[in-house]
Design an enzyme around this catalytic site. Structure first.
Site, PDB file in Angstrom:
ATOM      1  N   SER A 159       7.214   0.253  13.640  1.00 20.83           N
ATOM      2  CA  SER A 159       6.626   1.307  12.811  1.00 20.83           C
ATOM      3  C   SER A 159       5.251   1.709  13.335  1.00 20.83           C
ATOM      4  O   SER A 159       4.920   2.898  13.412  1.00 20.83           O
ATOM      5  CB  SER A 159       6.516   0.833  11.358  1.00 20.83           C
ATOM      6  OG  SER A 159       7.781   0.584  10.799  1.00 20.83           O
ATOM      7  N   HIS A 188       0.905   3.373   7.648  1.00 23.32           N
ATOM      8  CA  HIS A 188       2.111   2.550   7.478  1.00 23.32           C
ATOM      9  C   HIS A 188       2.382   2.283   6.009  1.00 23.32           C
ATOM     10  O   HIS A 188       3.532   2.286   5.556  1.00 23.32           O
ATOM     11  CB  HIS A 188       1.935   1.224   8.229  1.00 23.32           C
ATOM     12  CG  HIS A 188       3.083   0.282   8.080  1.00 23.32           C
ATOM     13  ND1 HIS A 188       3.027  -0.828   7.258  1.00 23.32           N
ATOM     14  CD2 HIS A 188       4.329   0.285   8.612  1.00 23.32           C
ATOM     15  CE1 HIS A 188       4.186  -1.463   7.317  1.00 23.32           C
ATOM     16  NE2 HIS A 188       4.992  -0.822   8.127  1.00 23.32           N
TER      17      HIS A 188
END
Length: 466
Positions: free
Chosen positions: A261, A287
Protein backbone atom coordinates in the site's frame (compact mmCIF):
# COMPACT_ATOMS: atom_id res chain seq x y z
CA UNK A 1 12.90 -11.31 -58.00
CA UNK A 2 15.38 -10.13 -55.41
CA UNK A 3 14.87 -9.32 -51.74
CA UNK A 4 15.67 -6.62 -49.22
CA UNK A 5 17.23 -7.51 -45.89
CA UNK A 6 17.13 -4.68 -43.35
CA UNK A 7 19.91 -5.33 -40.84
CA UNK A 8 20.70 -3.68 -37.55
CA UNK A 9 24.47 -3.58 -37.12
CA UNK A 10 24.42 -2.65 -33.43
CA UNK A 11 25.64 0.48 -31.69
CA UNK A 12 29.11 0.64 -33.23
CA UNK A 13 31.27 -2.19 -31.95
CA UNK A 14 32.18 -5.07 -34.28
CA UNK A 15 31.70 -7.44 -31.36
CA UNK A 16 28.06 -6.39 -31.08
CA UNK A 17 27.05 -7.35 -34.62
CA UNK A 18 24.96 -10.52 -34.61
CA UNK A 19 26.00 -13.64 -36.60
CA UNK A 20 22.78 -13.42 -38.65
CA UNK A 21 23.66 -9.88 -39.78
CA UNK A 22 27.24 -10.88 -40.62
CA UNK A 23 25.93 -13.76 -42.72
CA UNK A 24 23.57 -11.42 -44.58
CA UNK A 25 26.43 -8.99 -45.27
CA UNK A 26 28.58 -11.81 -46.68
CA UNK A 27 25.79 -13.00 -49.00
CA UNK A 28 24.66 -9.57 -50.19
CA UNK A 29 24.88 -8.47 -53.80
CA UNK A 30 24.51 -4.86 -52.73
CA UNK A 31 24.77 -3.08 -49.39
CA UNK A 32 23.04 0.28 -48.97
CA UNK A 33 23.61 2.50 -45.97
CA UNK A 34 24.75 5.74 -44.40
CA UNK A 35 28.43 6.07 -45.27
CA UNK A 36 29.56 6.39 -41.60
CA UNK A 37 28.35 2.84 -40.83
CA UNK A 38 30.34 1.01 -43.51
CA UNK A 39 33.48 1.11 -41.36
CA UNK A 40 31.88 -1.37 -38.97
CA UNK A 41 31.07 -4.02 -41.59
CA UNK A 42 33.92 -3.50 -44.05
CA UNK A 43 35.89 -6.62 -42.97
CA UNK A 44 32.90 -8.85 -43.72
CA UNK A 45 31.96 -7.53 -47.18
CA UNK A 46 32.86 -10.00 -49.94
CA UNK A 47 34.60 -9.16 -53.17
CA UNK A 48 32.15 -8.15 -55.86
CA UNK A 49 29.57 -6.77 -53.42
CA UNK A 50 28.52 -3.26 -54.40
CA UNK A 51 28.43 -0.76 -51.52
CA UNK A 52 26.26 2.33 -51.96
CA UNK A 53 26.76 4.94 -49.29
CA UNK A 54 24.74 8.09 -48.80
CA UNK A 55 24.88 11.03 -46.46
CA UNK A 56 22.88 11.81 -43.37
CA UNK A 57 19.12 12.45 -43.83
CA UNK A 58 19.06 10.48 -47.10
CA UNK A 59 16.85 7.70 -45.76
CA UNK A 60 14.22 7.86 -48.52
CA UNK A 61 16.92 7.89 -51.16
CA UNK A 62 18.53 4.79 -49.68
CA UNK A 63 15.18 3.01 -49.53
CA UNK A 64 14.37 3.86 -53.16
CA UNK A 65 17.76 2.58 -54.30
CA UNK A 66 17.21 -0.64 -52.37
CA UNK A 67 13.90 -1.30 -54.13
CA UNK A 68 15.29 -0.47 -57.56
CA UNK A 69 18.17 -2.92 -57.05
CA UNK A 70 15.98 -5.64 -55.54
CA UNK A 71 13.59 -5.34 -58.48
CA UNK A 72 16.60 -6.18 -60.68
CA UNK A 73 16.81 -9.51 -58.85
CA UNK A 74 19.55 -8.60 -56.40
CA UNK A 75 19.80 -9.38 -52.69
CA UNK A 76 20.09 -5.97 -51.07
CA UNK A 77 21.13 -5.44 -47.48
CA UNK A 78 20.11 -2.09 -46.00
CA UNK A 79 22.19 -1.42 -42.91
CA UNK A 80 21.05 0.70 -40.00
CA UNK A 81 22.71 1.36 -36.66
CA UNK A 82 21.46 -0.32 -33.52
CA UNK A 83 18.26 -2.22 -34.24
CA UNK A 84 16.93 -1.23 -37.66
CA UNK A 85 13.38 -1.45 -36.34
CA UNK A 86 13.97 1.18 -33.61
CA UNK A 87 14.22 4.65 -35.15
CA UNK A 88 15.85 2.86 -38.11
CA UNK A 89 15.21 1.91 -41.71
CA UNK A 90 12.83 -1.03 -41.28
CA UNK A 91 9.56 0.96 -40.92
CA UNK A 92 10.48 3.11 -43.93
CA UNK A 93 11.19 0.03 -46.10
CA UNK A 94 7.80 -1.50 -45.26
CA UNK A 95 5.99 1.80 -45.85
CA UNK A 96 7.71 2.25 -49.18
CA UNK A 97 6.78 -1.26 -50.30
CA UNK A 98 3.13 -0.38 -49.71
CA UNK A 99 3.52 2.97 -51.46
CA UNK A 100 5.13 1.34 -54.51
CA UNK A 101 2.70 -1.59 -54.59
CA UNK A 102 5.77 -3.80 -54.61
CA UNK A 103 5.88 -7.53 -53.87
CA UNK A 104 9.58 -7.52 -53.00
CA UNK A 105 10.34 -9.85 -50.08
CA UNK A 106 11.52 -8.03 -46.97
CA UNK A 107 13.43 -9.60 -44.12
CA UNK A 108 14.29 -7.76 -40.91
CA UNK A 109 17.30 -8.78 -38.83
CA UNK A 110 17.40 -7.31 -35.33
CA UNK A 111 20.47 -5.72 -33.85
CA UNK A 112 21.61 -4.66 -30.43
CA UNK A 113 20.05 -1.26 -29.82
CA UNK A 114 22.02 1.66 -28.43
CA UNK A 115 19.88 1.70 -25.27
CA UNK A 116 20.65 -1.99 -24.69
CA UNK A 117 24.36 -1.42 -25.10
CA UNK A 118 24.22 1.63 -22.83
CA UNK A 119 22.26 -0.35 -20.25
CA UNK A 120 24.87 -3.12 -20.18
CA UNK A 121 27.61 -0.54 -19.59
CA UNK A 122 25.64 1.19 -16.83
CA UNK A 123 24.82 -2.01 -14.92
CA UNK A 124 21.23 -3.22 -14.97
CA UNK A 125 19.01 -0.13 -15.33
CA UNK A 126 16.26 -1.70 -17.49
CA UNK A 127 15.36 -4.62 -15.25
CA UNK A 128 11.68 -3.67 -15.23
CA UNK A 129 9.05 -1.98 -17.43
CA UNK A 130 10.60 0.60 -19.73
CA UNK A 131 9.96 2.85 -22.71
CA UNK A 132 12.05 4.67 -25.32
CA UNK A 133 11.46 8.29 -26.36
CA UNK A 134 13.19 10.30 -29.08
CA UNK A 135 13.45 14.05 -28.56
CA UNK A 136 13.81 14.68 -32.29
CA UNK A 137 10.87 16.77 -33.46
CA UNK A 138 11.74 16.65 -37.16
CA UNK A 139 8.86 14.29 -37.90
CA UNK A 140 6.96 14.28 -34.58
CA UNK A 141 5.39 17.47 -33.16
CA UNK A 142 6.85 18.55 -29.83
CA UNK A 143 3.37 18.56 -28.27
CA UNK A 144 3.14 14.81 -28.94
CA UNK A 145 6.64 14.19 -27.57
CA UNK A 146 5.85 16.14 -24.42
CA UNK A 147 2.69 14.10 -23.77
CA UNK A 148 4.76 10.94 -24.08
CA UNK A 149 7.38 12.29 -21.68
CA UNK A 150 4.71 13.06 -19.08
CA UNK A 151 3.13 9.61 -19.52
CA UNK A 152 6.51 7.92 -19.03
CA UNK A 153 7.28 9.98 -15.93
CA UNK A 154 3.86 9.46 -14.35
CA UNK A 155 3.83 5.78 -15.29
CA UNK A 156 7.14 5.20 -13.46
CA UNK A 157 8.76 3.66 -16.54
CA UNK A 158 12.49 3.32 -16.83
CA UNK A 159 12.97 5.66 -19.78
CA UNK A 160 15.62 5.66 -22.51
CA UNK A 161 16.14 8.96 -24.32
CA UNK A 162 17.33 9.04 -27.93
CA UNK A 163 18.39 12.15 -29.88
CA UNK A 164 18.64 14.23 -26.71
CA UNK A 165 20.30 17.25 -28.34
CA UNK A 166 21.54 18.67 -31.60
CA UNK A 167 23.03 21.97 -32.71
CA UNK A 168 19.61 23.55 -33.17
CA UNK A 169 17.70 21.51 -30.59
CA UNK A 170 19.11 22.64 -27.24
CA UNK A 171 16.14 23.22 -24.90
CA UNK A 172 14.10 20.01 -25.21
CA UNK A 173 16.25 17.99 -22.80
CA UNK A 174 15.92 20.73 -20.18
CA UNK A 175 12.14 20.53 -20.58
CA UNK A 176 12.22 16.74 -20.20
CA UNK A 177 14.19 17.06 -16.98
CA UNK A 178 11.68 19.62 -15.70
CA UNK A 179 8.74 17.32 -16.47
CA UNK A 180 10.36 14.30 -14.84
CA UNK A 181 11.20 16.27 -11.69
CA UNK A 182 7.51 17.12 -11.37
CA UNK A 183 6.76 13.40 -11.12
CA UNK A 184 9.94 11.72 -9.85
CA UNK A 185 12.30 12.19 -6.94
CA UNK A 186 15.39 14.30 -7.58
CA UNK A 187 17.36 11.28 -6.29
CA UNK A 188 16.21 9.08 -9.20
CA UNK A 189 19.31 7.55 -10.82
CA UNK A 190 20.22 8.72 -14.31
CA UNK A 191 22.89 7.11 -16.47
CA UNK A 192 24.14 8.22 -19.85
CA UNK A 193 26.60 6.82 -22.34
CA UNK A 194 28.25 8.66 -25.20
CA UNK A 195 29.43 6.68 -28.24
CA UNK A 196 28.44 3.36 -26.66
CA UNK A 197 30.66 0.55 -27.94
CA UNK A 198 33.04 2.85 -29.78
CA UNK A 199 36.60 3.99 -29.07
CA UNK A 200 35.70 7.27 -27.38
CA UNK A 201 32.97 5.70 -25.22
CA UNK A 202 32.10 7.70 -22.08
CA UNK A 203 29.90 6.46 -19.21
CA UNK A 204 28.40 8.55 -16.40
CA UNK A 205 25.93 7.96 -13.55
CA UNK A 206 24.22 10.76 -11.63
CA UNK A 207 20.77 11.69 -10.31
CA UNK A 208 17.81 13.38 -11.94
CA UNK A 209 18.34 16.47 -9.81
CA UNK A 210 22.09 16.71 -10.49
CA UNK A 211 21.92 15.78 -14.18
CA UNK A 212 23.31 18.52 -16.43
CA UNK A 213 21.87 18.50 -19.98
CA UNK A 214 25.00 20.32 -21.18
CA UNK A 215 27.00 17.12 -20.61
CA UNK A 216 25.35 15.27 -23.50
CA UNK A 217 25.19 15.53 -27.29
CA UNK A 218 23.51 13.77 -30.21
CA UNK A 219 25.75 10.70 -29.74
CA UNK A 220 24.50 10.13 -26.18
CA UNK A 221 21.83 7.75 -24.91
CA UNK A 222 20.25 8.61 -21.54
CA UNK A 223 18.56 6.16 -19.17
CA UNK A 224 16.33 7.48 -16.37
CA UNK A 225 15.51 4.98 -13.61
CA UNK A 226 12.14 4.34 -12.00
CA UNK A 227 11.14 4.78 -8.35
CA UNK A 228 12.83 1.47 -7.43
CA UNK A 229 16.13 2.11 -9.24
CA UNK A 230 19.25 2.70 -7.18
CA UNK A 231 22.99 3.19 -7.55
CA UNK A 232 25.54 0.75 -6.12
CA UNK A 233 29.30 0.66 -6.71
CA UNK A 234 28.99 3.12 -9.56
CA UNK A 235 26.33 1.06 -11.32
CA UNK A 236 22.65 1.74 -11.92
CA UNK A 237 20.27 -1.05 -10.89
CA UNK A 238 16.51 -1.44 -11.41
CA UNK A 239 15.36 -4.53 -9.47
CA UNK A 240 12.96 -6.99 -11.05
CA UNK A 241 11.67 -8.09 -7.64
CA UNK A 242 13.37 -11.44 -7.07
CA UNK A 243 14.75 -10.34 -3.71
CA UNK A 244 11.60 -8.57 -2.58
CA UNK A 245 10.71 -11.24 -0.04
CA UNK A 246 14.18 -11.08 1.49
CA UNK A 247 14.95 -7.38 1.41
CA UNK A 248 11.68 -5.49 1.40
CA UNK A 249 8.76 -7.55 2.54
CA UNK A 250 7.67 -8.06 6.11
CA UNK A 251 7.25 -11.21 8.14
CA UNK A 252 3.45 -11.06 8.33
CA UNK A 253 0.63 -10.91 5.81
CA UNK A 254 -0.65 -7.63 7.27
CA UNK A 255 2.75 -6.02 7.01
CA UNK A 256 3.18 -7.18 3.41
CA UNK A 257 -0.15 -5.58 2.52
CA UNK A 258 0.87 -2.36 4.24
CA UNK A 259 4.23 -2.29 2.43
CA UNK A 260 2.50 -2.73 -0.92
CA UNK A 261 0.00 0.00 0.00
CA UNK A 262 2.80 2.42 0.88
CA UNK A 263 4.51 1.72 -2.44
CA UNK A 264 1.28 2.44 -4.27
CA UNK A 265 0.75 5.68 -2.36
CA UNK A 266 4.34 6.80 -2.93
CA UNK A 267 3.93 6.19 -6.65
CA UNK A 268 0.80 8.33 -6.80
CA UNK A 269 2.05 11.31 -4.79
CA UNK A 270 1.90 14.53 -6.75
CA UNK A 271 5.33 15.53 -5.47
CA UNK A 272 8.11 12.96 -5.17
CA UNK A 273 10.90 14.69 -3.27
CA UNK A 274 9.40 15.45 0.14
CA UNK A 275 11.87 15.31 3.03
CA UNK A 276 11.91 11.75 4.35
CA UNK A 277 10.35 12.42 7.75
CA UNK A 278 7.49 14.47 6.27
CA UNK A 279 6.95 11.87 3.57
CA UNK A 280 6.82 9.11 6.20
CA UNK A 281 4.09 10.92 8.14
CA UNK A 282 2.27 11.71 4.89
CA UNK A 283 2.29 8.07 3.74
CA UNK A 284 0.84 7.00 7.10
CA UNK A 285 -1.86 9.68 6.91
CA UNK A 286 -2.93 8.75 3.38
CA UNK A 287 -2.79 5.03 4.15
CA UNK A 288 -5.14 5.54 7.09
CA UNK A 289 -7.61 7.83 5.31
CA UNK A 290 -7.22 6.97 1.59
CA UNK A 291 -7.34 10.75 1.17
CA UNK A 292 -4.68 12.28 -1.07
CA UNK A 293 -5.79 15.73 0.08
CA UNK A 294 -3.37 15.02 2.92
CA UNK A 295 -0.68 16.23 0.51
CA UNK A 296 -2.26 19.67 0.82
CA UNK A 297 -3.19 19.75 4.49
CA UNK A 298 -0.60 17.74 6.43
CA UNK A 299 1.89 20.14 7.97
CA UNK A 300 5.05 19.11 9.78
CA UNK A 301 7.73 21.29 11.27
CA UNK A 302 11.14 20.77 9.69
CA UNK A 303 12.48 17.47 11.01
CA UNK A 304 9.60 17.07 13.49
CA UNK A 305 9.12 13.32 13.00
CA UNK A 306 12.83 12.54 13.15
CA UNK A 307 13.34 14.81 16.17
CA UNK A 308 10.55 13.12 18.11
CA UNK A 309 11.78 9.66 17.15
CA UNK A 310 15.26 10.54 18.40
CA UNK A 311 13.75 11.71 21.70
CA UNK A 312 12.02 8.34 22.02
CA UNK A 313 15.15 6.45 21.08
CA UNK A 314 17.29 8.33 23.60
CA UNK A 315 14.76 7.75 26.40
CA UNK A 316 13.98 11.46 26.74
CA UNK A 317 10.39 10.93 25.57
CA UNK A 318 8.62 8.21 27.55
CA UNK A 319 4.94 9.23 27.51
CA UNK A 320 2.31 9.95 24.88
CA UNK A 321 -0.83 11.67 26.13
CA UNK A 322 -3.97 11.54 24.00
CA UNK A 323 -7.20 13.49 24.18
CA UNK A 324 -9.49 10.45 23.76
CA UNK A 325 -9.12 6.70 24.27
CA UNK A 326 -9.60 5.98 20.56
CA UNK A 327 -6.24 7.60 19.84
CA UNK A 328 -4.55 5.54 22.54
CA UNK A 329 -6.13 2.37 21.14
CA UNK A 330 -4.72 3.06 17.67
CA UNK A 331 -1.11 3.42 18.78
CA UNK A 332 0.64 0.11 18.20
CA UNK A 333 1.23 -1.75 21.41
CA UNK A 334 4.20 -3.59 19.98
CA UNK A 335 5.96 -0.31 19.21
CA UNK A 336 5.23 1.09 22.67
CA UNK A 337 6.62 -2.03 24.35
CA UNK A 338 9.63 -2.20 22.04
CA UNK A 339 10.58 1.40 22.78
CA UNK A 340 9.51 1.59 26.43
CA UNK A 341 6.88 4.27 25.86
CA UNK A 342 3.53 4.58 27.67
CA UNK A 343 0.41 5.92 25.93
CA UNK A 344 -2.18 7.43 28.29
CA UNK A 345 -5.62 9.01 28.11
CA UNK A 346 -7.01 10.63 31.26
CA UNK A 347 -10.69 10.55 30.29
CA UNK A 348 -11.31 7.43 32.36
CA UNK A 349 -9.52 8.89 35.39
CA UNK A 350 -11.99 9.30 38.26
CA UNK A 351 -10.75 12.85 38.90
CA UNK A 352 -11.75 14.09 35.44
CA UNK A 353 -15.53 14.15 35.84
CA UNK A 354 -15.28 15.91 39.19
CA UNK A 355 -12.88 18.57 37.84
CA UNK A 356 -14.98 19.14 34.73
CA UNK A 357 -18.16 19.63 36.78
CA UNK A 358 -16.60 21.87 39.38
CA UNK A 359 -14.81 24.12 36.88
CA UNK A 360 -17.41 24.08 34.11
CA UNK A 361 -15.02 22.75 31.44
CA UNK A 362 -15.15 19.76 29.11
CA UNK A 363 -13.93 16.37 30.26
CA UNK A 364 -11.18 16.42 27.64
CA UNK A 365 -9.98 19.79 28.95
CA UNK A 366 -9.92 18.39 32.46
CA UNK A 367 -8.00 15.35 31.22
CA UNK A 368 -5.33 17.55 29.66
CA UNK A 369 -4.99 19.59 32.88
CA UNK A 370 -4.39 16.43 34.87
CA UNK A 371 -1.97 15.09 32.23
CA UNK A 372 0.09 18.29 32.30
CA UNK A 373 0.40 18.07 36.09
CA UNK A 374 1.90 14.58 35.82
CA UNK A 375 3.56 14.60 32.37
CA UNK A 376 4.23 18.19 31.30
CA UNK A 377 6.90 17.07 28.81
CA UNK A 378 4.94 14.31 27.05
CA UNK A 379 4.10 14.06 23.38
CA UNK A 380 0.47 15.26 23.18
CA UNK A 381 -1.71 13.79 20.43
CA UNK A 382 -5.17 15.19 19.64
CA UNK A 383 -7.58 13.45 17.30
CA UNK A 384 -10.98 14.58 18.53
CA UNK A 385 -11.37 17.53 20.85
CA UNK A 386 -10.31 21.06 19.82
CA UNK A 387 -11.06 22.29 23.36
CA UNK A 388 -8.40 19.92 24.71
CA UNK A 389 -5.83 21.26 22.23
CA UNK A 390 -6.76 24.82 23.14
CA UNK A 391 -6.35 23.93 26.81
CA UNK A 392 -2.82 22.67 26.18
CA UNK A 393 -1.95 25.87 24.31
CA UNK A 394 -3.15 27.92 27.28
CA UNK A 395 -1.09 25.83 29.71
CA UNK A 396 2.01 26.21 27.52
CA UNK A 397 1.61 29.98 27.52
CA UNK A 398 1.28 29.94 31.31
CA UNK A 399 4.53 27.97 31.60
CA UNK A 400 2.84 24.90 33.04
CA UNK A 401 3.52 22.59 30.07
CA UNK A 402 6.58 22.02 27.89
CA UNK A 403 5.54 19.24 25.49
CA UNK A 404 8.14 17.17 23.67
CA UNK A 405 5.87 17.55 20.65
CA UNK A 406 2.27 18.08 19.54
CA UNK A 407 0.14 16.18 17.05
CA UNK A 408 -2.83 18.43 16.25
CA UNK A 409 -5.52 16.52 14.37
CA UNK A 410 -8.88 17.30 16.03
CA UNK A 411 -11.83 16.96 13.67
CA UNK A 412 -15.09 18.86 13.34
CA UNK A 413 -16.67 22.25 12.71
CA UNK A 414 -16.47 24.28 15.93
CA UNK A 415 -13.12 25.83 16.94
CA UNK A 416 -11.23 23.13 15.01
CA UNK A 417 -9.34 25.42 12.66
CA UNK A 418 -8.70 27.96 15.40
CA UNK A 419 -7.25 25.35 17.74
CA UNK A 420 -4.72 24.38 15.08
CA UNK A 421 -3.77 27.98 14.42
CA UNK A 422 -3.16 28.40 18.16
CA UNK A 423 -0.45 25.71 18.09
CA UNK A 424 1.73 27.24 15.39
CA UNK A 425 3.29 30.10 17.38
CA UNK A 426 5.13 27.55 19.58
CA UNK A 427 8.07 27.34 17.20
CA UNK A 428 10.38 25.52 19.59
CA UNK A 429 7.95 22.58 19.91
CA UNK A 430 7.99 19.98 17.08
CA UNK A 431 4.49 19.90 15.58
CA UNK A 432 2.48 17.78 13.17
CA UNK A 433 -0.79 19.41 12.16
CA UNK A 434 -3.67 18.29 9.96
CA UNK A 435 -4.86 21.66 8.68
CA UNK A 436 -8.52 22.69 8.39
CA UNK A 437 -11.52 20.69 9.57
CA UNK A 438 -10.16 17.25 8.79
CA UNK A 439 -8.59 15.03 11.40
CA UNK A 440 -9.67 12.20 13.64
CA UNK A 441 -8.50 9.71 16.22
CA UNK A 442 -7.24 7.35 13.52
CA UNK A 443 -5.06 10.11 12.05
CA UNK A 444 -3.61 11.13 15.40
CA UNK A 445 -2.80 7.50 16.16
CA UNK A 446 -1.17 6.78 12.82
CA UNK A 447 0.99 9.90 13.14
CA UNK A 448 2.16 8.61 16.51
CA UNK A 449 2.99 5.30 14.82
CA UNK A 450 4.93 7.12 12.11
CA UNK A 451 7.13 8.62 14.81
CA UNK A 452 7.63 5.33 16.64
CA UNK A 453 8.76 3.47 13.51
CA UNK A 454 10.68 6.24 11.76
CA UNK A 455 13.76 4.02 11.58
CA UNK A 456 11.88 1.98 8.92
CA UNK A 457 11.24 5.04 6.72
CA UNK A 458 14.37 4.87 4.56
CA UNK A 459 13.50 1.32 3.50
CA UNK A 460 9.82 2.19 3.03
CA UNK A 461 9.00 -0.79 5.25
CA UNK A 462 6.06 0.07 7.52
CA UNK A 463 4.10 -2.23 9.81
CA UNK A 464 6.87 -3.82 11.83
CA UNK A 465 4.74 -3.81 14.97
CA UNK A 466 1.48 -5.03 13.49
Amino acid sequence: MGKIIVAGIGPGSKQDITPAVLEAVREADVIVGYKYYFQFIEPYVTDGCECIDTGMKKERQRAEQAFELAEQGKTVVVISSGDAGIYGMTPLIYEMRRERGSNIEIESLPGISAFQKAASLLGAPIGHDMCVISLSDLMTPWEVIERRIIAAAVGDFVTAIYNPKSHGRYWQLYRLQELFLQNRSAETPVGYVRQAGREDECIKVTTLGEFNPEDVDMFTVILIGNSQSYMADGKMITPRGYYRDLTREGDKIGQNIMIESFRTIAGELRKKDYPLDHKWALLHAIHTTADFDMENILYTDNGAVETLYNKVKSGELKTIVTDVTMVTSGIRKGALERLGVEAKCYLSDSRVAEMATSLGITRTQAGIRLAVEEHPDALFAFGNAPTALMELCDLIRKGKAAPAGIIAAPVGFVHVRESKHMVKPFRNIPKIIVEGRKGGSNLAATLCNAILCFDDAAQLKPGRDL
